[in-house]
Write a protein that holds these residues in place. Structure first.
Motif: not given
Length: 214
Positions: A186-197, A201-205, A177-184, A125-129
């Motif tokens: 966003r799972l990914f924080h970099t622009p690349y991760g958000q676009e490509h993963w 990831a949400r489908y898999n979870l 754990i899966l419900r916790q992740l799906l409740g976030l 859970d990294p900060a936005d900056d």
């Protein structure tokens, strides 16, 4: 099987890039100590294959990092201490980094940053900056966006690591754990991760959670 010589070289490059002017002792014994840890018999998922994958994903994401070599060192240490039945693996791994890196010639500020990043993998859970934290956490969780067959292999390896947990208890804990992740948000924080993963990831979870619930 991971190429240990190639991995060793990757550690040496990251350590040398992060060191203070004047260098330090031979990096190879430090690499070999870490590689031995990553090959311990209790590991099924948290192996040199996982380490290699995290390093590969950091290479993809490095343009988002403030200090990519510190992020790479954090990847090496982030599961260096790993006992499935223990809850303080991240803290013990961070303390290992705090002991080893100053001796290996890494300045105090960079050592502290490596340890901070290792501890961050307990929550992902990294900060936005926190750009270095975002890169490490995204690289560590990229397996969640793997193709279905690779994701199935990952979940099987996780179950093997927790072989000592009865099936009902494992399903309950894993589902939480899966419900916790799906409740976030966003799972990914970099622009690349958000676009490509993110969507994969949400489908898999969601698919895994459905399977555990039947």
């Amino acid at each position: 099987m991971a190429d240990l010589d190639a991995l060793r070289l990757r550690f040496v490059r990251a350590l040398e890039a992060a060191r203070a002017p004047g260098g330090g002792p031979d990096p190879v014994p430090y690499a070999d100590n870490l590689l031995a840890r990553w090959q311990e018999p209790q590991r099924r998922y948290h192996t040199v294959a996982h380490l290699t994958a995290v390093l590969d994903h950091i290479d993809v994401l490095e343009k988002y990092a403030a200090d990519p070599d510190v992020v790479r060192l954090a990847a090496w240490f982030h599961d260096a201490v790993y006992l499935p039945e223990r809850s303080e693996n991240e803290e013990r791994s961070a303390r290992l980094a705090e002991r080893a890196l100053p001796e290996a010639g890494v300045p105090d500020a960079r050592t502290a940053e490596v340890a901070r990043l290792v501890r961050l993998t307990a929550t992902h859970d990294p900060a936005d900056d926190d750009h270095d934290g975002q890169v490490l956490c995204d690289a560590d969780l990229a397996i969640l966006a793997a193709p279905p067959s690779a994701y199935a292999g990952y979940t099987a390896q996780v179950r093997e690591e927790y072989h000592f947990v009865p099936n009902d208890a494992f399903r309950e804990g894993r589902s939480a754990i899966l419900r916790q992740l799906l409740g976030l948000p966003r799972l990914f924080h970099t622009p690349y991760g958000q676009e490509h993963w993110e969507s994969t990831a949400r489908y898999n979870l969601a698919s895994e959670l459905e399977m555990l619930s039947t």
